[in-house]
Design a protein around this motif. Structure first.
Motif, mmCIF file in Angstrom:
data_model
loop_
_atom_site.group_PDB
_atom_site.id
_atom_site.type_symbol
_atom_site.label_atom_id
_atom_site.label_comp_id
_atom_site.label_asym_id
_atom_site.label_seq_id
_atom_site.Cartn_x
_atom_site.Cartn_y
_atom_site.Cartn_z
ATOM 1 N N GLU A 431 0.823 -1.516 -0.641
ATOM 2 C CA GLU A 431 -0.328 0.391 0.162
ATOM 3 C C GLU A 431 0.748 1.487 0.296
ATOM 4 O OE1 GLU A 431 0.127 -2.538 2.590
ATOM 5 O OE2 GLU A 431 -2.235 -2.873 2.631
ATOM 6 N N LEU A 432 1.582 1.494 1.281
ATOM 7 C CA LEU A 432 2.979 2.461 0.803
ATOM 8 C C LEU A 432 3.908 1.972 1.461
ATOM 9 C CD1 LEU A 432 0.534 4.575 2.984
ATOM 10 C CD2 LEU A 432 0.956 5.492 1.267
ATOM 11 N N TRP A 433 5.180 2.629 0.643
ATOM 12 C CA TRP A 433 6.613 1.836 0.375
ATOM 13 C C TRP A 433 7.171 3.416 0.778
ATOM 14 C CZ3 TRP A 433 10.697 2.399 -2.678
ATOM 15 C CH2 TRP A 433 11.680 1.348 -2.709
ATOM 16 N N VAL A 457 8.729 -0.311 4.589
ATOM 17 C CA VAL A 457 6.724 -0.587 4.107
ATOM 18 C C VAL A 457 5.685 -0.838 5.391
ATOM 19 C CG1 VAL A 457 5.241 -1.995 3.345
ATOM 20 C CG2 VAL A 457 7.880 -2.933 2.586
ATOM 21 N N LEU A 458 5.381 0.270 4.681
ATOM 22 C CA LEU A 458 3.948 0.456 5.337
ATOM 23 C C LEU A 458 2.998 -0.750 5.602
ATOM 24 C CD1 LEU A 458 5.342 3.149 6.138
ATOM 25 C CD2 LEU A 458 3.581 4.068 6.383
ATOM 26 N N VAL A 459 2.751 -1.100 6.662
ATOM 27 C CA VAL A 459 1.614 -1.644 6.682
ATOM 28 C C VAL A 459 0.531 -1.229 7.663
ATOM 29 C CG1 VAL A 459 0.464 -4.645 7.290
ATOM 30 C CG2 VAL A 459 3.411 -3.542 6.487
ATOM 31 N N LEU A 460 -0.849 -1.819 6.290
ATOM 32 C CA LEU A 460 -2.030 -0.671 7.085
ATOM 33 C C LEU A 460 -2.317 -2.387 7.628
ATOM 34 C CD1 LEU A 460 -3.064 2.434 4.377
ATOM 35 C CD2 LEU A 460 -1.445 2.325 6.190
ATOM 36 N N ARG A 461 -3.005 -2.022 8.823
ATOM 37 C CA ARG A 461 -3.563 -3.676 9.645
ATOM 38 C C ARG A 461 -4.916 -3.396 9.883
ATOM 39 N NH1 ARG A 461 0.637 -6.362 13.358
ATOM 40 N NH2 ARG A 461 1.525 -7.111 11.743
ATOM 41 N N GLU A 462 -5.860 -2.640 8.180
ATOM 42 C CA GLU A 462 -6.887 -2.764 9.034
ATOM 43 C C GLU A 462 -7.635 -3.419 9.614
ATOM 44 O OE1 GLU A 462 -8.175 -0.058 7.594
ATOM 45 O OE2 GLU A 462 -6.628 0.695 5.830
ATOM 46 N N LEU A 492 7.209 -1.494 8.907
ATOM 47 C CA LEU A 492 6.753 -0.687 10.310
ATOM 48 C C LEU A 492 4.732 -0.780 10.098
ATOM 49 C CD1 LEU A 492 6.726 1.436 12.035
ATOM 50 C CD2 LEU A 492 6.681 3.456 9.740
ATOM 51 N N PRO A 493 4.022 -1.455 11.101
ATOM 52 C CA PRO A 493 2.495 -1.533 11.093
ATOM 53 C C PRO A 493 2.298 -0.430 11.695
ATOM 54 C CG PRO A 493 4.730 -3.074 12.099
ATOM 55 C CD PRO A 493 4.793 -2.470 12.015
ATOM 56 N N LEU A 494 0.773 -0.079 10.582
ATOM 57 C CA LEU A 494 -0.118 1.159 11.546
ATOM 58 C C LEU A 494 -1.593 -0.156 11.869
ATOM 59 C CD1 LEU A 494 0.601 3.454 8.921
ATOM 60 C CD2 LEU A 494 1.928 3.416 10.834
#
Length: 528
Positions: A431-433, A457-462, A492-494
């Motif tokens: 999704e975002l890098w 890598v920003l990991v969007l954990r929806e 980088l989990p979000l």
């Protein structure tokens, strides 16, 4: 530009020639429909409405003519004065001027002008946390004007005004939001009463519940009790497949039900084809659940050995579920990577999807099975695993935090420091890098030719990336994160709980700054 009849003289600002305004046929972005579909099902509790604040802010652009722009409330003049009033609202210099245009031109006001006024109000107020007292009184007058006229609004205008009122900080239990919400509810069609269902027990009750279009009404305990009361002959492959599909579709990680499916598979091993087995095994991989049944894996290995040459697609589907569980059997891998199997599937209608699955299995072998010494997928046969975002993410993109996080990164780092929806080998869509060559200290040498850990890598954990009512990642998401980490990317989990707690873009930027600095990232003249 000709001034519409009835507009005030000296106080009216003359629109400048360079004013940017979308003409007929043009649309503003983002679309109100795409941003507001969540409001169709939203409740009016403060917590629910406050969660809607975390979406991209209103952009400083003009709203083009909507399909209601030339529709008078009860018949009236042509669209010329209507368009002129819209331009005046879009170019207003203060909240008081907005109120004057609406109040002094009653014959030219159309329902969509109120949403235009609210949008321009948001642009004028900007990021100020609290408007001054004069503007506070103007806000109250404007809200009263909208409350008086909202019974004549169409459903689209109500949704837009309700959304903008929330963004502008009008309280969810205040008169404006309550009036708009009441009008929204009045326009919703009445829900038909649910059909009466006969009281069935055992296998019949289980099949009736799972076959009902509204089977989510049946609680978990109903399924468990129906399963416990069923006689062995009532638990047919059809019933158990329905149960497996129900758990997988609704992300229900229920150990009792999953263990029952595993036990059924072991008991009925000789009676089940691989096409049925692939459906029974699906929820285990999707829900990231390895059953306690000791014969589960030996049973599947025997079925794969027996059925691999009969149903190639079902064979690969079973291996995909086992790949998510990190339980790939070497014997089955030898078979699907053999030249005979690859040549056979090349002439089938589902050759491309099988090659994608084999490419993912080959990646899993390289990253997670160092002891494997069998054949591998030839490089010429490899294809991108997931060339686009997963179906689940595409279907729910309107609820995703990706766009607002991307906007926060853009304002925080600049356009050139991040990428969105970037596909990285062997085909994972990120999704975002971040391009952190100028953000991070020099990277250490990478052992074994692995990628540098300076790629973030920003990991969007929806919310929908997890099993329902739990904190366990779905199998596909866990596999993706596992492989990206093994390939050397810094993840980088979000988590969705943290993203949903941010109120507005400034707070989100502060949150992202803390996350990036925790990784050692520095940017800007003074390190951000």
């Amino acid at each position: 530009m000709r001034r519409p009849r009835g507009e005030p003289g000296p106080r009216a600002p003359r629109p400048t020639e360079g004013a940017t305004c979308a003409g007929p046929g043009k649309s503003w972005s983002p679309s109100p429909n795409s941003m507001l579909r969540v409001l169709l099902s939203a409740q009016t509790s403060p917590a629910r409405l406050s969660g809607l604040l975390l979406i991209p802010p209103v952009q400083p652009c003009c709203l083009g003519l909507s399909k209601w722009a030339d529709r008078p409330l009860g018949g009236g003049p042509s669209a010329g004065p209507v368009q002129g009033l819209q331009r005046l609202l879009e170019q207003a210099k203060s909240p008081g001027e907005l109120l004057r245009w609406l109040g002094q031109n009653p014959t030219k006001v159309r329902v969509h002008h109120y949403s235009v006024a609210l949008r321009r109000l948001g642009q004028l107020l900007g990021s100020r946390p609290r408007p001054p007292p004069v503007e506070q009184a103007t806000l109250q007058d404007l809200s009263q004007l909208i409350i008086r006229n909202c019974p004549s609004f169409d459903i689209h205008t109500i949704h837009v005004c309700l959304h903008l009122a929330v963004l502008l900080g009008f309280p969810s239990d205040g008169p404006l939001v309550c009036a708009l919400e009441q009008e929204r509810r009045l326009r919703l069609p009445p829900k038909p009463p649910p059909p009466l269902q006969p009281l069935l027990r055992g296998g019949q009750g289980l099949e009736a519940a799972l076959s009902c279009p509204r089977f989510l009404r049946y609680p978990r305990q109903h399924l468990i009790s129906s399963l416990a009361e069923a006689r062995p002959e009532e638990l047919t492959p059809h019933v158990m497949v329905l149960l497996a599909q129900h758990l997988a579709r609704h992300r229900l990680r229920e150990p009792q039900l999953l263990e029952a499916i595993a036990h059924f598979l072991v008991v009925q091993e000789t009676q089940l084809s691989s096409k049925v087995v692939q459906k029974l095994v699906l929820p285990f991989g999707r829900l990231n659940y390895l059953p306690l049944e000791q014969q589960f894996m030996p049973c599947l290995e025997r079925i794969l050995a027996r059925e691999a040459g009969v149903a190639p697609l079902a064979t690969v589907n079973i291996l995909m579920s086992l790949c998510q569980l990190r339980c790939l059997p070497f014997r089955a891998l030898h078979f699907v990577f053999s030249p005979g199997f690859i040549n056979y599937i090349s002439g089938t209608p589902h050759a491309l999807i099988v090659r994608r699955y084999l490419s993912l299995l080959d990646t899993a072998v390289e990253l997670e099975l160092p002891g494997y010494r069998g054949p591998r997928l030839p490089r010429r046969q490899q294809v991108p695993i997931f060339p686009q975002p997963l179906i689940t993410d595409r279907a729910r993109c309107k609820y995703s935090h990706k766009d607002i996080v991307a906007e926060g990164l853009r304002q925080l780092l600049g356009e050139e420091k991040y990428r969105q929806d970037l596909t990285v080998p062997p085909g994972y869509c990120t999704e975002l890098w971040l391009r952190v060559g100028e953000l991070w200290p020099p990277c250490p040498p990478c052992p074994e030719s692995r990628p540098s850990p300076c790629r973030v890598v920003l990991v969007l954990r929806e919310r929908w990336h997890f099993c329902r009512d739990g904190r366990v990642l779905l199998g596909s998401r866990a596999l993706r994160e596992r492989h990206l980490g093994l390939m050397g990317y810094q993840l980088l989990p979000l988590p969705f709980e943290e993203l949903e707690s941010q109120r507005g873009l400034p707070q989100l930027k502060s949150y992202l700054r803390q996350k990036l600095q925790a990784l050692g990232l520095r940017w800007g003249p003074e390190g951000g």
